[in-house]
Design an enzyme around this catalytic site. Structure first.
Site: not given
Length: 401
Positions: A327, A154-155, A302, A354-357, A275, A232, A378, A42, A146, A196
């Site tokens: 990120k 999404q999350e 984001d 934050s991480h990424r997917s 988010e 998110d 995250k 995303s 995701h 994730e």
């Protein structure tokens, strides 16, 4: 500081099985650092550009390495990242690729820390470092970009805000993840996992809220401290220009209805984090939502900000949101990421790292979150590429890095 004497680039796999860029940086005094670029599913419209791994490596070898090897000291991060910008020659890293740039940037930072004999978070920290550690936001139920045939949002993120330590928080998130599995099993709801590691059941958003609420309450009782949750929304993925609204399975919400919907969920579930609740181009809508619930929760940008100081400044001017997601690969270098954090801090905004997917076992963001006193990080709840960061946070808290 120590001069960079060699940089080696190669393709490695990320968590989705796709090729990404790994960089090794070596210095004249024996310092060594390794960085790996993550990748998003995303992605925001205004993110730095990722090139195919082979192309990014070839361009970096041609343009960036001659400006770095024998020319720049690994301990001076701003000089390293300025050289990467100069080598690229664009404002979005479309020349050498943000994936090669961020891998080299992170590797150089680690090499600089290695020379000093200091943990990376201390090398990066400067005057930021406080006495707190970030609370991990664990991705528990996922959908959107995701996972297919799952929630529109999404999350759904567990947030163990009452945990007395990073270790307890990490294990609480893992317990929430398991509790959701058990609830789904009790309801005969099969669920695979998304990018994730979150469960991706075919349930409505309303049922996902109910399941999360039950799970965090159960685990909070077991662990003896408060666990909240957040979202998110990935609003840019839900927004459709032709529909002129946010497309859900049960219909289209206007911008006003989306604001009302999210504000209602913040009130109903006492959400601590929201988010990208709205489209990435709608500063005004972000400002309206922030005015309604910004004193109750973090309204985090984001795709709205993409770790970019210019977009963040526009948001600050508009009172849009009260926090920014950080990120490093979204902007291309650690220096650019830290510049965004500095602006956010000076303007009263929180920064969430934050991480990424599409992730790797690289742990740089754990150190960045600690270094910059981030309230949240995250980085998932389960899965090796996620637990690499979580376990590193535990080690940092234990002074074991």
């Amino acid at each position: 500081m120590t001069l960079i004497t060699d940089i080696r680039l190669r393709r490695v796999l990320d968590s989705r099985g796709n090729a990404t860029v790994e960089a090794d940086v070596l210095t004249e005094s024996g310092g060594f650092g390794r960085g790996k670029a993550p990748s998003g599913a995303s992605t925001g419209e205004y993110e730095a550009i990722e090139l195919p791994a082979n192309e990014a490596i070839a361009k970096a070898r041609e343009e960036a390495l001659p400006r770095l090897i024998g020319e720049v000291h690994a301990g001076n991060q701003r000089d390293v990242d300025a050289a990467l910008h100069a080598a690229d020659g664009t404002d979005d890293f479309s020349g050498i690729g943000a994936n090669s740039a961020v891998a080299i940037s992170m590797a150089a930072a680690k090499a600089g820390a290695d020379v000093l004999g200091a943990p990376l978070y201390q090398h990066l920290g400067g005057t930021f470092r406080g006495n707190e550690y970030p609370t991990p936001l664990g991705n528990i139920i996922g959908g959107g970009e995701h996972a297919a045939d799952a929630t529109n949002i999404q999350e759904f993120l567990a947030a163990p805000v009452g945990a007395p330590s990073v270790e307890e928080a990490v294990f609480a998130n893992a317990a929430v993840h398991q509790e959701v599995h058990d609830i789904l099993a009790d309801r005969d709801l099969p669920a695979g996992k998304g990018d994730e590691g979150a469960w991706a059941p075919s349930v409505s958003d309303d049922e996902a809220f109910e399941i999360m609420d039950e799970a965090v309450e159960t685990v909070a009782d077991d662990f003896g401290f408060a666990i909240s949750f957040g979202l998110d929304v990935a609003g840019a993925e839900l927004y459709d220009d032709e529909a002129d609204g946010y497309v859900y399975d049960d219909g289209v919400k206007s911008t006003e209805e989306q604001i009302e919907y999210i504000a209602g969920k913040v009130e109903e579930y006492d959400l601590v984090y929201v988010e990208d609740p709205l489209d990435e181009n709608d500063y005004e809508a972000f400002a309206d939502l922030t005015a309604q619930v910004g004193d109750q929760t973090l309204v985090c940008g984001d795709d709205l900000f993409v770790t970019n100081v210019e977009r963040l400044q526009a948001g600050i001017n508009a009172d849009a949101g009260n926090s920014i997601l950080i990120k490093p690969n979204q902007i291309g270098t650690l220096t650019d990421a830290v510049d965004a954090i500095e602006l956010a801090t000076a303007s009263g905004y929180e920064s969430v790292v934050s991480h990424r997917s599409g992730e790797t076992e690289d742990t740089t963001i754990a150190h960045l979150a600690v270094a910059t006193d981030a309230p949240f990080i995250k980085t998932g709840a389960v899965g090796g590429e996620r637990t690499a960061k979580l376990n590193e946070l535990i080690r940092i808290e234990d002074n074991a890095v």
